[in-house]
Design an enzyme around this catalytic site. Structure first.
Site, PDB file in Angstrom:
ATOM      1  CE1 TYR A  99     -30.779   3.572  50.382  1.00 29.13           C
ATOM      2  CE2 TYR A  99     -30.587   3.194  47.936  1.00 29.13           C
ATOM      3  CZ  TYR A  99     -31.347   3.818  48.862  1.00 29.13           C
ATOM      4  OH  TYR A  99     -32.474   4.522  48.513  1.00 29.13           O
ATOM      5  CG  ASP A 171     -23.056   4.563  48.090  1.00 29.37           C
ATOM      6  OD1 ASP A 171     -22.829   5.522  48.759  1.00 29.37           O
ATOM      7  OD2 ASP A 171     -24.071   4.148  47.768  1.00 29.37           O
ATOM      8  CE  LYS A 195     -30.561   9.435  50.763  1.00 31.39           C
ATOM      9  NZ  LYS A 195     -29.793   8.031  50.605  1.00 31.39           N
TER      10      LYS A 195
HETATM   11  C1  LIG Z   1     -30.025   7.218  49.572  1.00 34.17           C
HETATM   12  C2  LIG Z   1     -28.787   6.360  49.026  1.00 34.17           C
HETATM   13  C3  LIG Z   1     -28.785   5.873  47.759  1.00 34.17           C
HETATM   14  C4  LIG Z   1     -29.716   6.324  46.796  1.00 34.17           C
HETATM   15  O1  LIG Z   1     -29.772   7.799  46.411  1.00 34.17           O
HETATM   16  P1  LIG Z   1     -31.055   8.436  45.451  1.00 34.17           P
HETATM   17  O2  LIG Z   1     -30.612   9.721  45.262  1.00 34.17           O
HETATM   18  O3  LIG Z   1     -32.430   8.276  46.369  1.00 34.17           O
HETATM   19  O4  LIG Z   1     -31.189   7.639  44.362  1.00 34.17           O
HETATM   20  C5  LIG Z   1     -27.488   5.267  47.324  1.00 34.17           C
HETATM   21  N1  LIG Z   1     -26.660   4.793  48.373  1.00 34.17           N
HETATM   22  C6  LIG Z   1     -26.811   5.297  49.577  1.00 34.17           C
HETATM   23  C7  LIG Z   1     -25.753   4.741  50.566  1.00 34.17           C
HETATM   24  C8  LIG Z   1     -28.010   6.114  50.081  1.00 34.17           C
HETATM   25  O5  LIG Z   1     -27.978   6.370  51.294  1.00 34.17           O
END
Ligand SMILES: *Cc1c(COP(=O)(O)O)cnc(C)c1O
Length: 371
Positions: A99, A171, A195
């Site tokens: 990311y 992640d 998300k």
């Molecule tokens: C959006 C995202 C993040 C970061 O998320 P935030 O809540 O905006 O800090 C980290 N890893 C992935 C894979 C993401 O899509």
């Protein structure tokens, strides 16, 4: 219990004071304690613990069958807490296509702070092996990865990490429920609850879920409490509410995305479609092995370069041009211009977050926008 049942019930009890079926929102920052400063009801001050965060953390741990979870104000804060749990001089192996914010955090903050980091292609076992060192503490995996949705074999990478005495952190933001990293051998899971878990584009949040309550997780917990990058009670309440429908939403996102990807794959104006559910995807076999659905994220490369991609963005009616993903509404974005000069995204690539509209409406919209 099955995952759908856990998503509805984990961490939720009928409120003993009122009988409320839905958890009340506790906005108190401070809680009554005994004259000797003990607090038998478990709460002292809301940065260290509060009922809404505890309910969310209990739920997150149960969903991934972990021993503990720590909720953060964003995934970036969760990610930072994991790296802060290391010591200067420690080494991290991270994906080349992590990311964008994770790569930036490592380069701009943690390398100057003293971490050594190698960015490698996580589909290349030889490259991972070559990068491992005696002081490697974390091998970071993100799968499927943004924006090409390449798939990393979590079990294989976790085994390599464990062989060197390192932990594997996954992640799992793009594939909650449909991919179970702890069951595949990962030690920690990181989520942007922003998300799919929140799922409605109205709350920012992150989490770390741990397979075991070991020393590393204790450090992450300590950083959560003392660093204070914690989500508000209302944010926790919203994420917990979103999770109730998560297994069903992931199924619908996956079904819709497969239909859209299949449509795009034969469209004459499309040069390439990147979606792990297509048989043509380079790691489709790994995806079939480790995922029970292929998720709602895909990318398409439009013939005619950057300007042709922009033209599609101008023409869409149901899709909204916006960043982020995982909500009910479909989004579209040109990653290269969002990420700027350091981008690895092809210039004609548009990333699509497939929402919960009817697939045929999405297909018709893309069809008219492509012309
Ligand atoms: C959006 C995202 C993040 C970061 O998320 P935030 O809540 O905006 O800090 C980290 N890893 C992935 C894979 C993401 O899509």
């Amino acid at each position: 219990m099955r995952i759908e049942t856990l998503a509805v019930h984990a961490g939720i009890r009928v409120d003993p004071a009122t009988g409320a079926v839905v958890p009340p929102l506790h906005t108190a920052t401070t809680f009554e304690h005994e004259p000797d400063s003990t607090y038998p009801r478990g709460y002292l001050y809301s940065r260290t613990a509060n009922p809404n965060r505890n309910a969310l953390e209990e739920c997150l741990a149960e969903l991934d069958n972990g021993e503990g979870a720590a909720a953060f104000a964003s995934a970036s804060a969760a990610t930072a807490a994991v790296f802060q749990a290391l010591a200067p001089g420690d080494h991290v192996v991270a994906p080349l296509d992590a990311y964008f914010g994770t790569g930036k955090l490592l380069r701009d903050t943690f390398i100057p702070w003293g971490l050594a980091v190698d960015f490698v292609d996580m589909t290349d076992a030889a490259a991972i092996k070559a990068a491992l060192r005696p002081r490697t503490k974390i091998v970071w995996v993100e799968t499927p990865s943004n924006p090409l949705w390449r798939v990393t074999d979590v079990a294989a990478v976790a085994a390599l990490a464990h062989g060197e005495g390192a932990v594997c952190v996954c992640d799992n933001t793009s594939a909650p429920i449909i991919q179970r990293p702890l069951a595949l051998g990962a030690d920690l899971v990181v989520y942007a609850t922003t998300k799919y878990l929140g799922g409605h584009g109205d709350v920012l949040g992150g989490a770390v879920v741990a397979r075991t309550r070991d020393a590393l997780f204790d450090r992450v917990r300590a950083i959560q409490g003392s660093g204070g990058a914690v989500p508000s009670p209302f944010d926790c309440w919203l994420v917990r509410r979103g999770i109730r429908t998560l297994p069903w939403r992931m199924r619908a996102h996956s079904d819709n995305a497969l239909k859209v990807a299949t449509f795009l794959a034969t469209h004459p104006r499309i040069e390439a479609v990147h979606y792990p559910g297509l048989a043509s995807h380079p790691q489709h076999d790994v995806a079939c092995r480790q995922m029970t659905g292929f998720g709602g994220m895909l990318s398409m490369q439009v013939r005619g370069g950057r300007s042709a991609a922009f033209a599609v963005e101008r023409q869409v009616r149901i899709f909204t041009c916006a960043t982020s993903f995982g909500g009910t509404e479909s989004l579209l974005e040109h990653r290269a211009s969002v990420e700027g000069a350091a981008t690895r995204s092809p210039d004609n690539l548009l990333r699509l977050s497939i929402g919960l509209e009817h697939a045929d409406d999405l297909i018709e919209d893309l069809g008219q926008a492509l012309g």
